[in-house]
Design an enzyme around this catalytic site. Structure first.
Site, PDB file in Angstrom:
ATOM      1  N   LYS A  77       6.933  15.642 -12.849  1.00 42.48           N
ATOM      2  CA  LYS A  77       6.486  14.425 -12.167  1.00 42.48           C
ATOM      3  C   LYS A  77       5.186  13.941 -12.806  1.00 42.48           C
ATOM      4  CE  LYS A  77       8.156  13.117  -8.459  1.00 42.48           C
ATOM      5  NZ  LYS A  77       9.220  12.124  -8.173  1.00 42.48           N
ATOM      6  N   CYS A  89       8.875  11.634  -0.561  1.00 40.66           N
ATOM      7  CA  CYS A  89       7.859  10.580  -0.663  1.00 40.66           C
ATOM      8  C   CYS A  89       8.239   9.690  -1.837  1.00 40.66           C
ATOM      9  CB  CYS A  89       6.484  11.175  -0.966  1.00 40.66           C
ATOM     10  SG  CYS A  89       6.121  12.683  -0.071  1.00 40.66           S
ATOM     11  N   GLU A 151      -1.311   3.158  -1.794  1.00 41.34           N
ATOM     12  CA  GLU A 151      -0.067   2.890  -1.102  1.00 41.34           C
ATOM     13  C   GLU A 151      -0.277   2.454   0.337  1.00 41.34           C
ATOM     14  OE1 GLU A 151       3.100   5.770  -3.385  1.00 41.34           O
ATOM     15  OE2 GLU A 151       2.281   6.510  -1.498  1.00 41.34           O
TER      16      GLU A 151
END
Length: 235
Positions: A77, A89, A151
């Site tokens: 990731k 998520c 976010e």
């Protein structure tokens, strides 16, 4: 220097997702203002210079014993590799089915999609009408010098017994935890034991909401805890 040269070490699957997936850009009141690639949305320099904010979601999936499914993000990731976090998520994408605002249906559609992508959980195991949107948080967190998150995150709870087949491109490990086991994991993280790390958004949710919401999960009163009007700024 082109992006290809800068990101020569990026895993091929992650590179494709970074450039093909278009996140939904919003203002701090969660109004859609545009879209951009996942790559640009996670570059700290763009986050800082343009205050670029995108819509996201965090799924908390409990089994019928009210244990919470955690995942450890894969080593490949780009942001927060190998950290432990809540069940799933990710981001709703800039596409018609995931832009539906009514009752957060677009976000719930995205959650169903990503539970299959990341954890191999079939759509029929997680019907979109079974997700309860509990709240929204706004946060910013650097991952390393280059990457980070900014976010507006929808928190979705669901209680279901599901079939799980993790995708190794996305997930390194999974485990179900009860409250005491989660508290023990927090203790180990805080003590620096075993190199364990939690994602910053999961830690914010744990510290601010999770345990009182867990009470509602066990009592079957989770709807009473929902507050989708407030955007909690945890920056």
């Amino acid at each position: 220097m082109g992006d290809g040269a800068v990101d020569a070490g990026m895993d091929e699957v992650q590179r494709r997702l970074m450039f093909e997936d278009e996140c939904i850009l919003v203002d701090e009141n969660d109004r859609v203002v545009g879209h951009d690639t996942k790559y640009n949305c996670h570059l700290m320099e763009k986050i800082e210079s343009g205050n670029m904010l995108h819509r996201a979601f965090s799924v908390f999936l409990f089994n019928s014993k009210y244990e919470l499914l955690l995942q450890q993000r894969s080593a490949t990731k780009v942001t927060f590799p190998l950290v432990w976090t809540n069940t799933c998520c990710s981001h709703p994408l800039y596409r018609e089915s995931e832009l539906i605002d009514q009752n957060a249906l677009g976000v719930r559609n995205a959650a169903q999609r990503k539970l299959l992508d990341e954890l191999g959980i079939p759509a029929e195991d997680v019907p979109v009408d079974q997700f309860t949107p509990l709240g929204r948080i706004l946060y910013k967190a650097p991952s390393d010098g280059k990457w980070g998150e900014h976010e507006l995150d929808y928190l979705l709870f669901i209680v279901r017994d599901v079939n799980v087949h993790p995708n190794p491109d996305e997930v390194a490990d999974i485990k179900y935890v009860n409250r005491e086991e989660l508290k023990e994991l927090l203790r180990k993280v805080d003590a620096g034991e075993g190199g364990l790390k939690l994602s910053p958004w999961f830690r914010l949710i744990v510290d601010n909401f999770l345990f009182k919401w867990w009470d509602h999960v066990e009592k079957g009163t989770i709807q009473e805890a929902a507050d989708m009007k407030t955007i909690h700024k945890l920056i």
